[in-house]
Design a protein around this motif. Structure first.
Motif, PDB file in Angstrom:
ATOM      1  N   TYR A  56     -62.427   3.731   4.146  1.00 59.86           N
ATOM      2  CA  TYR A  56     -63.632   3.266   3.493  1.00 59.86           C
ATOM      3  C   TYR A  56     -64.995   3.543   4.317  1.00 59.86           C
ATOM      4  O   TYR A  56     -64.610   3.832   5.384  1.00 59.86           O
ATOM      5  N   ASN A  57     -66.080   3.797   3.713  1.00 58.78           N
ATOM      6  CA  ASN A  57     -67.265   4.116   4.593  1.00 58.78           C
ATOM      7  C   ASN A  57     -67.581   2.887   5.367  1.00 58.78           C
ATOM      8  O   ASN A  57     -67.173   1.892   4.568  1.00 58.78           O
ATOM      9  N   ASN A  58     -68.673   2.865   5.882  1.00 63.57           N
ATOM     10  CA  ASN A  58     -69.388   1.492   6.691  1.00 63.57           C
ATOM     11  C   ASN A  58     -69.914   0.731   5.602  1.00 63.57           C
ATOM     12  O   ASN A  58     -70.152  -0.460   5.938  1.00 63.57           O
ATOM     13  N   SER A  59     -70.235   1.091   4.692  1.00 68.23           N
ATOM     14  CA  SER A  59     -70.640   0.310   3.640  1.00 68.23           C
ATOM     15  C   SER A  59     -69.730  -0.546   2.497  1.00 68.23           C
ATOM     16  O   SER A  59     -70.069  -1.280   1.888  1.00 68.23           O
ATOM     17  N   GLY A  60     -68.630  -0.182   2.777  1.00 64.35           N
ATOM     18  CA  GLY A  60     -67.373  -0.728   2.156  1.00 64.35           C
ATOM     19  C   GLY A  60     -67.042  -0.199   0.732  1.00 64.35           C
ATOM     20  O   GLY A  60     -66.359  -0.686   0.069  1.00 64.35           O
ATOM     21  N   VAL A  61     -67.365   1.107   0.535  1.00 68.20           N
ATOM     22  CA  VAL A  61     -67.146   2.122  -0.496  1.00 68.20           C
ATOM     23  C   VAL A  61     -65.907   3.045  -0.143  1.00 68.20           C
ATOM     24  O   VAL A  61     -65.988   3.574   0.963  1.00 68.20           O
ATOM     25  N   PRO A  62     -64.910   2.869  -0.893  1.00 70.06           N
ATOM     26  CA  PRO A  62     -63.868   3.856  -0.616  1.00 70.06           C
ATOM     27  C   PRO A  62     -64.138   5.195  -0.565  1.00 70.06           C
ATOM     28  O   PRO A  62     -64.810   5.714  -1.614  1.00 70.06           O
ATOM     29  N   LEU A  63     -63.559   6.013   0.216  1.00 70.07           N
ATOM     30  CA  LEU A  63     -63.777   7.354   0.150  1.00 70.07           C
ATOM     31  C   LEU A  63     -63.047   8.101  -0.939  1.00 70.07           C
ATOM     32  O   LEU A  63     -61.929   7.566  -1.204  1.00 70.07           O
ATOM     33  N   GLN A  64     -63.114   9.535  -1.089  1.00 73.69           N
ATOM     34  CA  GLN A  64     -62.559  10.224  -2.002  1.00 73.69           C
ATOM     35  C   GLN A  64     -61.518  10.970  -1.451  1.00 73.69           C
ATOM     36  O   GLN A  64     -61.764  11.673  -0.415  1.00 73.69           O
ATOM     37  N   PHE A  65     -60.277  10.915  -1.831  1.00 70.16           N
ATOM     38  CA  PHE A  65     -59.293  11.700  -1.340  1.00 70.16           C
ATOM     39  C   PHE A  65     -59.488  12.961  -1.780  1.00 70.16           C
ATOM     40  O   PHE A  65     -59.893  13.362  -2.859  1.00 70.16           O
ATOM     41  N   LEU A  66     -59.632  13.993  -0.738  1.00 69.17           N
ATOM     42  CA  LEU A  66     -59.765  15.316  -1.322  1.00 69.17           C
ATOM     43  C   LEU A  66     -58.703  16.457  -1.171  1.00 69.17           C
ATOM     44  O   LEU A  66     -58.148  16.987  -2.326  1.00 69.17           O
ATOM     45  N   ILE A  67     -58.029  16.404  -0.074  1.00 68.37           N
ATOM     46  CA  ILE A  67     -56.862  17.245   0.142  1.00 68.37           C
ATOM     47  C   ILE A  67     -55.844  16.832   1.289  1.00 68.37           C
ATOM     48  O   ILE A  67     -56.358  16.026   1.955  1.00 68.37           O
ATOM     49  N   GLN A  68     -54.420  17.215   1.012  1.00 74.51           N
ATOM     50  CA  GLN A  68     -53.742  16.970   1.983  1.00 74.51           C
ATOM     51  C   GLN A  68     -52.710  18.116   2.289  1.00 74.51           C
ATOM     52  O   GLN A  68     -52.531  18.682   1.089  1.00 74.51           O
ATOM     53  N   ILE A  69     -52.317  18.410   3.524  1.00 76.25           N
ATOM     54  CA  ILE A  69     -51.561  19.839   3.706  1.00 76.25           C
ATOM     55  C   ILE A  69     -50.171  19.058   4.141  1.00 76.25           C
ATOM     56  O   ILE A  69     -50.497  18.624   5.339  1.00 76.25           O
ATOM     57  N   ASN A  70     -49.053  19.337   3.785  1.00 72.70           N
ATOM     58  CA  ASN A  70     -47.796  19.147   4.382  1.00 72.70           C
ATOM     59  C   ASN A  70     -47.197  20.226   5.074  1.00 72.70           C
ATOM     60  O   ASN A  70     -47.115  21.475   4.571  1.00 72.70           O
ATOM     61  N   GLU A  82     -45.236  21.990  12.676  1.00 70.26           N
ATOM     62  CA  GLU A  82     -44.193  22.491  11.549  1.00 70.26           C
ATOM     63  C   GLU A  82     -44.098  21.437  10.719  1.00 70.26           C
ATOM     64  O   GLU A  82     -43.345  21.501   9.491  1.00 70.26           O
ATOM     65  N   ASN A  83     -44.199  20.273  11.191  1.00 69.73           N
ATOM     66  CA  ASN A  83     -44.091  19.335   9.972  1.00 69.73           C
ATOM     67  C   ASN A  83     -45.393  18.174  10.157  1.00 69.73           C
ATOM     68  O   ASN A  83     -46.128  18.239  11.015  1.00 69.73           O
ATOM     69  N   GLY A  84     -45.386  17.112   9.324  1.00 72.35           N
ATOM     70  CA  GLY A  84     -46.567  16.107   9.481  1.00 72.35           C
ATOM     71  C   GLY A  84     -47.583  16.547   8.049  1.00 72.35           C
ATOM     72  O   GLY A  84     -47.308  17.832   7.634  1.00 72.35           O
ATOM     73  N   ILE A  85     -48.339  15.391   7.770  1.00 69.24           N
ATOM     74  CA  ILE A  85     -49.528  15.628   6.752  1.00 69.24           C
ATOM     75  C   ILE A  85     -50.589  15.317   7.417  1.00 69.24           C
ATOM     76  O   ILE A  85     -50.931  14.463   8.051  1.00 69.24           O
ATOM     77  N   LEU A  86     -51.738  16.275   7.101  1.00 70.20           N
ATOM     78  CA  LEU A  86     -53.072  16.290   7.417  1.00 70.20           C
ATOM     79  C   LEU A  86     -53.832  16.117   5.960  1.00 70.20           C
ATOM     80  O   LEU A  86     -53.661  16.773   4.913  1.00 70.20           O
ATOM     81  N   GLU A  87     -54.796  14.894   6.195  1.00 73.52           N
ATOM     82  CA  GLU A  87     -55.566  14.507   5.156  1.00 73.52           C
ATOM     83  C   GLU A  87     -56.954  14.562   5.230  1.00 73.52           C
ATOM     84  O   GLU A  87     -57.364  14.232   6.447  1.00 73.52           O
ATOM     85  N   PHE A  88     -57.760  14.784   4.100  1.00 78.60           N
ATOM     86  CA  PHE A  88     -59.424  14.781   4.339  1.00 78.60           C
ATOM     87  C   PHE A  88     -59.798  13.783   3.292  1.00 78.60           C
ATOM     88  O   PHE A  88     -59.386  13.833   1.935  1.00 78.60           O
ATOM     89  N   TYR A  89     -60.749  13.046   3.632  1.00 81.98           N
ATOM     90  CA  TYR A  89     -61.516  12.075   2.550  1.00 81.98           C
ATOM     91  C   TYR A  89     -62.999  12.284   2.897  1.00 81.98           C
ATOM     92  O   TYR A  89     -63.159  12.573   4.036  1.00 81.98           O
ATOM     93  N   ILE A  90     -63.800  12.226   1.729  1.00 82.84           N
ATOM     94  CA  ILE A  90     -65.079  12.562   1.735  1.00 82.84           C
ATOM     95  C   ILE A  90     -65.513  11.301   0.927  1.00 82.84           C
ATOM     96  O   ILE A  90     -65.339  10.828   0.104  1.00 82.84           O
ATOM     97  N   ASP A  91     -67.097  11.017   1.232  1.00 80.11           N
ATOM     98  CA  ASP A  91     -67.918  10.221   0.725  1.00 80.11           C
ATOM     99  C   ASP A  91     -68.698  10.906  -0.633  1.00 80.11           C
ATOM    100  O   ASP A  91     -69.810  11.398  -0.510  1.00 80.11           O
ATOM    101  N   SER A  92     -67.891  10.718  -1.704  1.00 79.43           N
ATOM    102  CA  SER A  92     -68.596  11.460  -2.775  1.00 79.43           C
ATOM    103  C   SER A  92     -69.775  10.723  -3.534  1.00 79.43           C
ATOM    104  O   SER A  92     -70.267  11.041  -4.435  1.00 79.43           O
ATOM    105  N   SER A  93     -69.951   9.379  -2.910  1.00 81.45           N
ATOM    106  CA  SER A  93     -71.153   8.765  -3.196  1.00 81.45           C
ATOM    107  C   SER A  93     -72.514   9.059  -2.650  1.00 81.45           C
ATOM    108  O   SER A  93     -73.646   8.888  -2.898  1.00 81.45           O
TER     109      SER A  93
END
Length: 204
Positions: A56-70, A82-93
């Motif tokens: 969530y952001n500091n205002s309590g709004v959930p962030l938008q899931f954008l992309i994940q890379i396995n 060679e393994n693991g998952i990297l994820e990015f979330y953004i504040d679409s509000s």
């Protein structure tokens, strides 16, 4: 995929340009449905162990899931896991999608998560996030209904004009050359790229 040929006009800078070539992994997106939670994807349901809280952001709004890379699905790239998952979330509000010019690394309007060990036991993962996703303002760049699989391809790329090191090149300040260089060595697309340093880059 080989890097494009260096035009004759840039012959005097050819060795300098060749020295900037990088190995990259480029992305190709394809609309998809019902991808596994741990698959590489844009949009859809993210990989999130039950013990992890949704960001969530500091205002309590959930962030938008954008992309994940396995990384088990990507071609090998020097310096990357060679393994693991990297994820990015953004504040679409937020009109800037969470970008903070004063504190660019402060993860309030965005979040970067990395999970070294990937558990494919779905009973240990968040599978139903609809109550949270209903609070997300899916304004851009990916709608709530959209989900894309990612095809990864190895590629070569020379430095682009948007790289912070570009101005260090001998022709980097020649305005008459920069536009032509930009047309030849396009900085478009999404990719992972290796760099000759202790850090690596994700270009989205």
């Amino acid at each position: 995929m080989e890097a494009p040929e260096i035009p004759e006009k840039f012959n005097q800078y050819a060795e300098e340009i060749k020295a900037t070539i990088k190995d990259t992994v480029s992305f190709k997106l394809k609309p998809a449905k019902d991808l596994k939670i741990w698959q590489s994807k844009v949009g859809g349901i993210p990989y999130l162990p039950i013990e992890e809280k949704y960001p969530y952001n500091n205002s309590g709004v959930p962030l938008q899931f954008l992309i994940q890379i396995n990384f088990s699905e990507t071609p090998p790239l020097p310096g990357f896991p060679e393994n693991g998952i990297l994820e990015f979330y953004i504040d679409s509000s937020d009109g800037l999608m969470g970008l903070d010019f004063d504190n660019p690394t402060q993860q309030n309007g965005f979040r970067v998560l990395y999970f070294n060990n990937v558990d494919t036991d779905e009973s240990k993962l968040h599978a139903d996030l609809e109550s949270i996703r209903s609070q997300v303002q899916f304004t851009s760049p990916v709608s709530k209904e959209s989900e894309y699989s990612i095809e990864f391809c190895l590629a070569k790329q020379f430095i682009t004009r948007y790289d912070y090191r570009f101005l260090n090149l001998s022709f980097g300040r020649h305005c008459d050359l920069i536009d032509e260089y930009d047309n030849i060595f396009l900085p478009s697309g999404h990719r992972l790229e290796s760099v000759r340093s202790k850090r690596n880059s994700l270009i989205v």
